[in-house]
Design a protein around this motif. Sequence first.
Motif, short mmCIF file in Angstrom:
data_model
loop_
_atom_site.label_atom_id
_atom_site.label_comp_id
_atom_site.label_asym_id
_atom_site.label_seq_id
_atom_site.Cartn_x
_atom_site.Cartn_y
_atom_site.Cartn_z
N ASN A 81 0.81 -1.22 0.00
CA ASN A 81 0.00 0.00 0.00
C ASN A 81 0.84 1.27 0.00
O ASN A 81 0.52 2.24 -0.70
N ILE A 82 1.92 1.27 0.77
CA ILE A 82 2.78 2.46 0.79
C ILE A 82 3.51 2.59 -0.54
O ILE A 82 3.67 3.70 -1.07
N SER A 83 3.95 1.47 -1.09
CA SER A 83 4.63 1.53 -2.39
C SER A 83 3.68 2.02 -3.48
O SER A 83 4.10 2.74 -4.40
N LEU A 84 2.41 1.66 -3.39
CA LEU A 84 1.43 2.18 -4.34
C LEU A 84 1.37 3.70 -4.24
O LEU A 84 1.37 4.40 -5.26
N MET A 85 1.33 4.23 -3.02
CA MET A 85 1.30 5.68 -2.84
C MET A 85 2.58 6.33 -3.36
O MET A 85 2.54 7.42 -3.95
N ASN A 86 3.70 5.66 -3.17
CA ASN A 86 4.96 6.21 -3.69
C ASN A 86 4.97 6.25 -5.22
O ASN A 86 5.43 7.22 -5.84
N GLU A 87 4.43 5.20 -5.82
CA GLU A 87 4.37 5.19 -7.29
C GLU A 87 3.41 6.26 -7.79
O GLU A 87 3.69 6.95 -8.78
N LEU A 88 2.30 6.43 -7.08
CA LEU A 88 1.36 7.49 -7.46
C LEU A 88 1.97 8.87 -7.27
O LEU A 88 1.69 9.79 -8.03
N ALA A 89 2.83 9.01 -6.25
CA ALA A 89 3.49 10.30 -6.02
C ALA A 89 4.37 10.66 -7.21
O ALA A 89 4.40 11.83 -7.65
N MET A 90 5.07 9.67 -7.76
CA MET A 90 5.92 9.94 -8.92
C MET A 90 5.08 10.29 -10.14
O MET A 90 5.44 11.15 -10.94
N PHE A 91 3.92 9.63 -10.29
CA PHE A 91 3.03 9.94 -11.41
C PHE A 91 2.37 11.31 -11.23
O PHE A 91 2.32 12.12 -12.16
N CYS A 92 1.88 11.59 -10.01
CA CYS A 92 1.21 12.87 -9.75
C CYS A 92 2.17 14.04 -9.91
O CYS A 92 1.75 15.15 -10.26
N ASP A 93 3.45 13.80 -9.68
CA ASP A 93 4.45 14.85 -9.89
C ASP A 93 4.45 15.30 -11.34
O ASP A 93 4.53 16.49 -11.64
N LYS A 94 4.33 14.33 -12.25
CA LYS A 94 4.29 14.66 -13.68
C LYS A 94 2.99 15.36 -14.06
O LYS A 94 2.96 16.19 -14.97
N MET A 95 1.93 15.01 -13.37
CA MET A 95 0.62 15.59 -13.67
C MET A 95 0.37 16.91 -12.93
O MET A 95 -0.67 17.54 -13.11
N GLU A 96 1.31 17.28 -12.04
CA GLU A 96 1.17 18.46 -11.20
C GLU A 96 -0.10 18.38 -10.35
O GLU A 96 -0.90 19.32 -10.24
N ILE A 97 -0.26 17.20 -9.75
CA ILE A 97 -1.39 16.95 -8.84
C ILE A 97 -0.82 16.74 -7.44
O ILE A 97 0.16 16.03 -7.25
N ASN A 98 -1.43 17.37 -6.45
CA ASN A 98 -1.03 17.22 -5.06
C ASN A 98 -1.62 15.92 -4.51
O ASN A 98 -2.80 15.85 -4.19
N LEU A 99 -0.80 14.87 -4.42
CA LEU A 99 -1.30 13.56 -3.96
C LEU A 99 -1.79 13.62 -2.52
O LEU A 99 -2.75 12.93 -2.16
#
Length: 420
Positions: free
Chosen positions: A216-234
């Motif tokens: 679950n934490i790794s999922l959030m970390n992967e989403l953090a890297m994706f949201c960084d590209k999308m300029e979304i505040n995870l």
Amino acid sequence: MSKIAIIGLGYVGLPLAQLFLQNQHVVYGIDYDVKKVAAINNGKSYLSDFKDKDIEKMVQTGNFFVSNSYEAISNAEAIILCVPTPLSEDDTPDISYIENAISKSLPFLKNEQLVILESSTYPGTTEEIIVPLISQNKKFTIGNDFFVAYSPERIDPGQKQFGLHQIPKIVGGVTQKCTERAKSIYETIFKSVVTVSSPKVAEMSKLVENTQRLLNISLMNELAMFCDKMEINLWEVIEACSTKPFGFTPYFPGPGIGGHCIPVDPLYLLWKAEKHHSELASIKVAHEINQRMPQFVLEKIAKHIKKPLSTANLFVIGVTYKKDVNDIRESKALDILTSLMELGANVDYHDPFIPQLYVKNAELQSTPLSSEKLKAADCILILTDHSYIDYDMILEESNLIIDTRNAIKSKKHFGKVVLL
């Protein structure tokens, strides 16, 4: 009143010893680390969850006997192993501490004793390692005149919501009698004891708990890297999701998962699965994501400071693997510090729990927080969100903050704060 020997007086063994003492048992503490033994006998703490007065109270009971010697085992009714189970350099289980503890205990074992393993390990360790070591060297019949069980430690250093005695204790014995003996010991100190059918089930339960958290934490970390590209505040996304009263459990990204349990236990499970020709692909992926996070943090720094890392002055806040503990095992902060220093950056750190640190053969000292230090840094890098840090001061005095823990929750951060 029972007499309990606890081998290993670290983050698991010492709180367990305290709980037994609080319930009027006699405890023989055994640890190979002479510094720990000396500290306890002098009423000094070496764990962040313990104050000196807590150790003093344990010693003052008159029922706490601590040494490096295993001889006291001959006086004990139960011997509980709380020794380290680290990973080897190739990410395979290192159970040498368990084997060593049993080997040193053998001369002092006697009929009717109970041995319980609490160290996190792969399913099968109790029956495949401990039982043969004992039965091949002693004339015991396990389950008849000697008893062996496994009970996973479930301690969460730093958390204050649940006392150790409130966390249900899982127990699985080699035989039913072994389970009953272990249960009877733990029932004297825990509010709830949950028995399972075998040591393997008990061993597996600990690994599943921590594997779930890794995934679950790794999922959030992967989403953090994706949201960084999308300029979304995870972090804002997670906050929004958390308003749902069912079906969503919040997990949070960070600079990488550390500590002895979450990044380690799933690899024990992965190793065992491979021995059975099974592939736990999700664990492999989660581990890879976790290993990528320090590099992502470095890229984040390089993207936002206005100079090369080789000439940058960085001030790191927090180096332990989680908040409010003095444990740096598997801390990804150390990987990040090492990489920054290899790139030539000038790095200072502040951590109230770690007064000094060795990185790349260099000794670093924790630097006090000050307005001058914060203003002089090109970037403040928050890697651990200790509760005792003055984040208002950091926000006010800093030029740029890269906050990997969402420690600075102020909406009015004037564009200074970059979240993970």
